[in-house]
Design an enzyme around this catalytic site. Structure first.
Site, PDB file in Angstrom:
ATOM      1  N   GLU A 309      -2.452  -3.894   4.854  1.00  0.00           N
ATOM      2  CA  GLU A 309      -2.988  -5.050   4.125  1.00  0.00           C
ATOM      3  C   GLU A 309      -3.351  -6.175   5.094  1.00  0.00           C
ATOM      4  OE1 GLU A 309      -0.473  -4.427  -0.012  1.00  0.00           O
ATOM      5  OE2 GLU A 309       0.285  -5.893   1.421  1.00  0.00           O
ATOM      6  N   CYS A 405       3.209  -8.757  -6.857  1.00  0.00           N
ATOM      7  CA  CYS A 405       3.200 -10.117  -6.307  1.00  0.00           C
ATOM      8  C   CYS A 405       2.018 -10.938  -6.799  1.00  0.00           C
ATOM      9  CB  CYS A 405       3.188 -10.057  -4.780  1.00  0.00           C
ATOM     10  SG  CYS A 405       1.932  -8.960  -4.093  1.00  0.00           S
TER      11      CYS A 405
END
Length: 645
Positions: A309, A405
């Protein structure tokens, strides 16, 4: 010297088409939806188990822990969102629900002050043994941010006391002392949270802890390597993944996991503002320039690689494989805001605005119940369904995630949007307007109460007007209006008289100083032409392509409006475009229509010497943030460009 401080969101109300609706959506739909999800009461979506994990840790349940090591943070971000919402709209029912959750958190906290349900329930003998991966400090940071937001909204101290007890434990455990641990979090977050807690409590320990975590990161001997060797861990995560490859003051490029990077540099900028440390300011500016000049998408999205990521390398910005996590956009806004307050340079607000209206808002559906984790700039459904290197890309937003998240993160941002609109500098009586949205703001100075009314249809309309009033009938101050970097020919008028912008503009802000009375009117005209954006030719995938932008909005083509095979469509900046406002199924947006071509070369042979066939078509572009709210299908931001013959 006084600092630029945001006006309190409790004194800001919006009346526009976009932000009023979204904050109402968060309050009435998203907060209840996410509460039900955290309690596993939403059929058909990924289970959360977050509240149940706290019940297990509190000894109130015999169930088995479920979720990621950072699952606690989902509840903390929900509570932070509630805090912001209650600051604007105090409701007994929501406050009671939040208080029940807070009581559960308090019940789960250990006598020492420690609270992290994963370790309490799964690995109680392994606390603080894997700071790189286990997110204890990350979750502690979100707890602290939630506690400050809820205290500011309600004045209640239960959650604040929980956060302070944990912060006290952390301050005792970590630091430069002989018997203290020299570690720091693998996922930055607590650094910024400690600064918030310091400002809320005036406890210098929390400021010193933030200084330690920021200053210790990247020093030799490398803590994560020592820690991994101690537990015989050969995982080999590169130090750059969590920005520990060099000390902060020596870093010059944005590296590693995108969310971690922007959370860290948000704290660095905040600490620089708090302490006046010039080396931290310089480091922040160096890394910022590398990101915005070489590693940021036109949507304000960051983090191009699915692997870790993360950021990859300069000019590597593929559209279909763009990771551009929603959380990274939220974090980028945090960083931009801190850099803006640190430097008072409007270029940071330009990036903040680009990110908000494009890469961030795209992360939530128009009804608030579905979310994107990944925000690509091009989607080919067949590739998404088939290619394993696009396995994280979705054609439609999802109701929840295993790693959830992003949903509470975007909710807490939208609820706190007012924090980013205005800033006040008391020592020079200056009100800075960073973002434009219709509504009222009320604030108090050392001598009076001031009301500012902003009237606009921004981001769709081109005019922004202000009136300023005081409980004393008038007020002397400087009104500093940001002139967006995308605007070519802005105009400013005070009571109908044109102001020479060259004479009054400083660091991107048009500053007008006068004694303001209620009858005074200020109007900023920001012409929004349809712009044809092109990338640096070192962004290889975008050579020969253009993207459409109007005002702060980046546009895209969807299959829903233009049919399939969007790669066949060519556009030309020599063809005029029309802009119209459509209520429709996208909730009220400006759409762009124009003339282009569809270029096809279909046949039995895969390769041929024939020339493509070209025929005129009308294309329709919609704001990027609104894509995937209708029929799933193809989408493209970067379009092939052709000149008319």
């Amino acid at each position: 010297m006084a600092k630029m401080t945001a006006l309190s969101i409790s004194n800001i109300t919006f009346s526009d088409n976009l932000w009023k609706k979204r904050q109402q959506l968060i309050r009435e739909s998203v907060i209840p939806y996410q509460w039900d999800t955290l309690n596993d009461n939403v059929p058909g979506v990924e289970p959360s188990h977050t509240l149940e994990n706290f019940r297990i840790a509190a000894g109130l349940s015999n169930a088995t822990y479920y979720g990621m090591v950072f699952q606690d943070s989902d509840l903390y971000k929900w509570l932070e969102t509630v805090g912001y919402s209650l600051s604007m709209h105090r409701t007994e029912e929501l406050e009671k629900k939040a208080d029940e959750a807070i009581d559960l958190v308090a019940a789960a906290q250990e006598e020492s002050g420690y609270i992290h349900t994963y370790h309490q329930c799964v690995r109680p003998d392994k606390k603080w043994t894997n700071l790189r991966d286990d997110h204890e400090l990350y979750c502690a940071g979100h707890l602290m941010e939630a506690a400050v937001a809820y205290f500011d909204a309600t004045g209640k101290t239960v959650l604040l006391n929980v956060a302070c007890r944990f912060a006290d434990l952390i301050s005792d455990l970590f630091g430069p002392g002989e018997n203290q641990m020299k570690g720091y979090p693998g996922h930055p977050e607590i650094e910024l949270a400690l600064l918030k807690l310091y400002k809320a409590t005036d406890n210098i320990k929390y400021l010193n802890s933030s200084k330690f975590f920021i200053g210790e990161r990247g020093n030799e001997p490398h803590y994560f390597e020592w820690e991994a060797a101690k537990r015989s861990d050969n995982k080999g995560t590169p130090p750059s993944y969590c920005q520990s490859h060099l000390p902060i003051r020596e870093q010059s490029s944005i590296e590693g996991h995108a969310v971690r990077a922007v959370y860290l540099y948000t704290a660095v900028a905040e600490l620089a503002a708090e302490t006046g440390d010039p080396e931290l300011v310089e480091a922040s500016e160096r890394v910022w320039r590398n990101m915005t000049d070489k590693r940021m998408y036109v949507t304000g999205g960051i983090g191009s690689s699915h692997y870790h990521e993360s950021f990859s390398f300069d000019y590597d910005l593929p559209s279909d494989r763009a990771y551009t996590e929603t959380c990274a956009s939220v974090g980028l806004v945090f960083w931009a805001d801190r850099m803006l307050k640190l430097t008072e340079d409007a270029s940071y607000a330009d990036v903040m605005e680009r990110t908000i209206y494009n890469g961030l808002l795209s992360g939530m559906s128009l009804d608030g119940t579905k979310y994107f984790y990944v925000n690509p700039l091009e989607v080919w459904p067949e590739a998404v369904k088939t290619r394993n290197d696009l396995s994280d890309t979705e054609l439609e937003r999802q109701g929840w995630f295993v790693c959830a998240c992003c949903p509470p993160n975007i909710a807490r941002f939208i609820s706190s949007f007012g924090d980013y609109v205005y800033a006040w500098k008391e020592d020079r009586k200056e009100l800075q307007v960073n973002l434009y949205a219709a509504g009222d703001a009320v604030f108090s100075t050392d001598t009076e109460n001031i009301r500012v009314r902003q009237t606009t249809e921004y981001p769709w309309g081109e005019h922004v007007s202000f009136t300023i009033d005081s409980d004393k009938g008038g007020v002397e101050l400087t009104l500093a209006l940001r002139v967006p970097g995308w605007c070519r020919n802005p105009e400013l008028k005070v009571n109908g008289k044109t102001v020479d912008l060259e004479d009054v503009t400083e660091n991107g802000y048009a500053k007008v100083h006068r004694y303001w009375q209620k009858a005074d009117d200020v109007t900023l005209f920001l012409p929004m032409e349809v712009e044809w954006i092109r990338a640096d030719t070192r962004v290889r995938e975008n050579i020969g392509k253009t993207a459409l932008q109007r005002g702060p909005m980046v546009y895209c083509l969807e299959e829903h409006d233009n049919g399939s095979e969007l790669q066949e469509i060519l556009v030309s900046d020599e063809s005029p475009c029309d802009v119209t406002f459509e209520e429709g199924d996208l909730g009220g947006v400006n759409v762009i229509t124009g003339r282009g071509y569809r270029e096809t070369l279909h046949g039995d042979a895969l390769y041929t010497t024939r020339r493509p066939h070209r025929e005129p078509v009308t294309f329709k572009a919609v704001p990027y943030f609104s894509w995937a709210n209708r029929t799933p299908g193809e989408m493209r931001v970067w379009l092939r460009e052709a000149k008319d013959d």
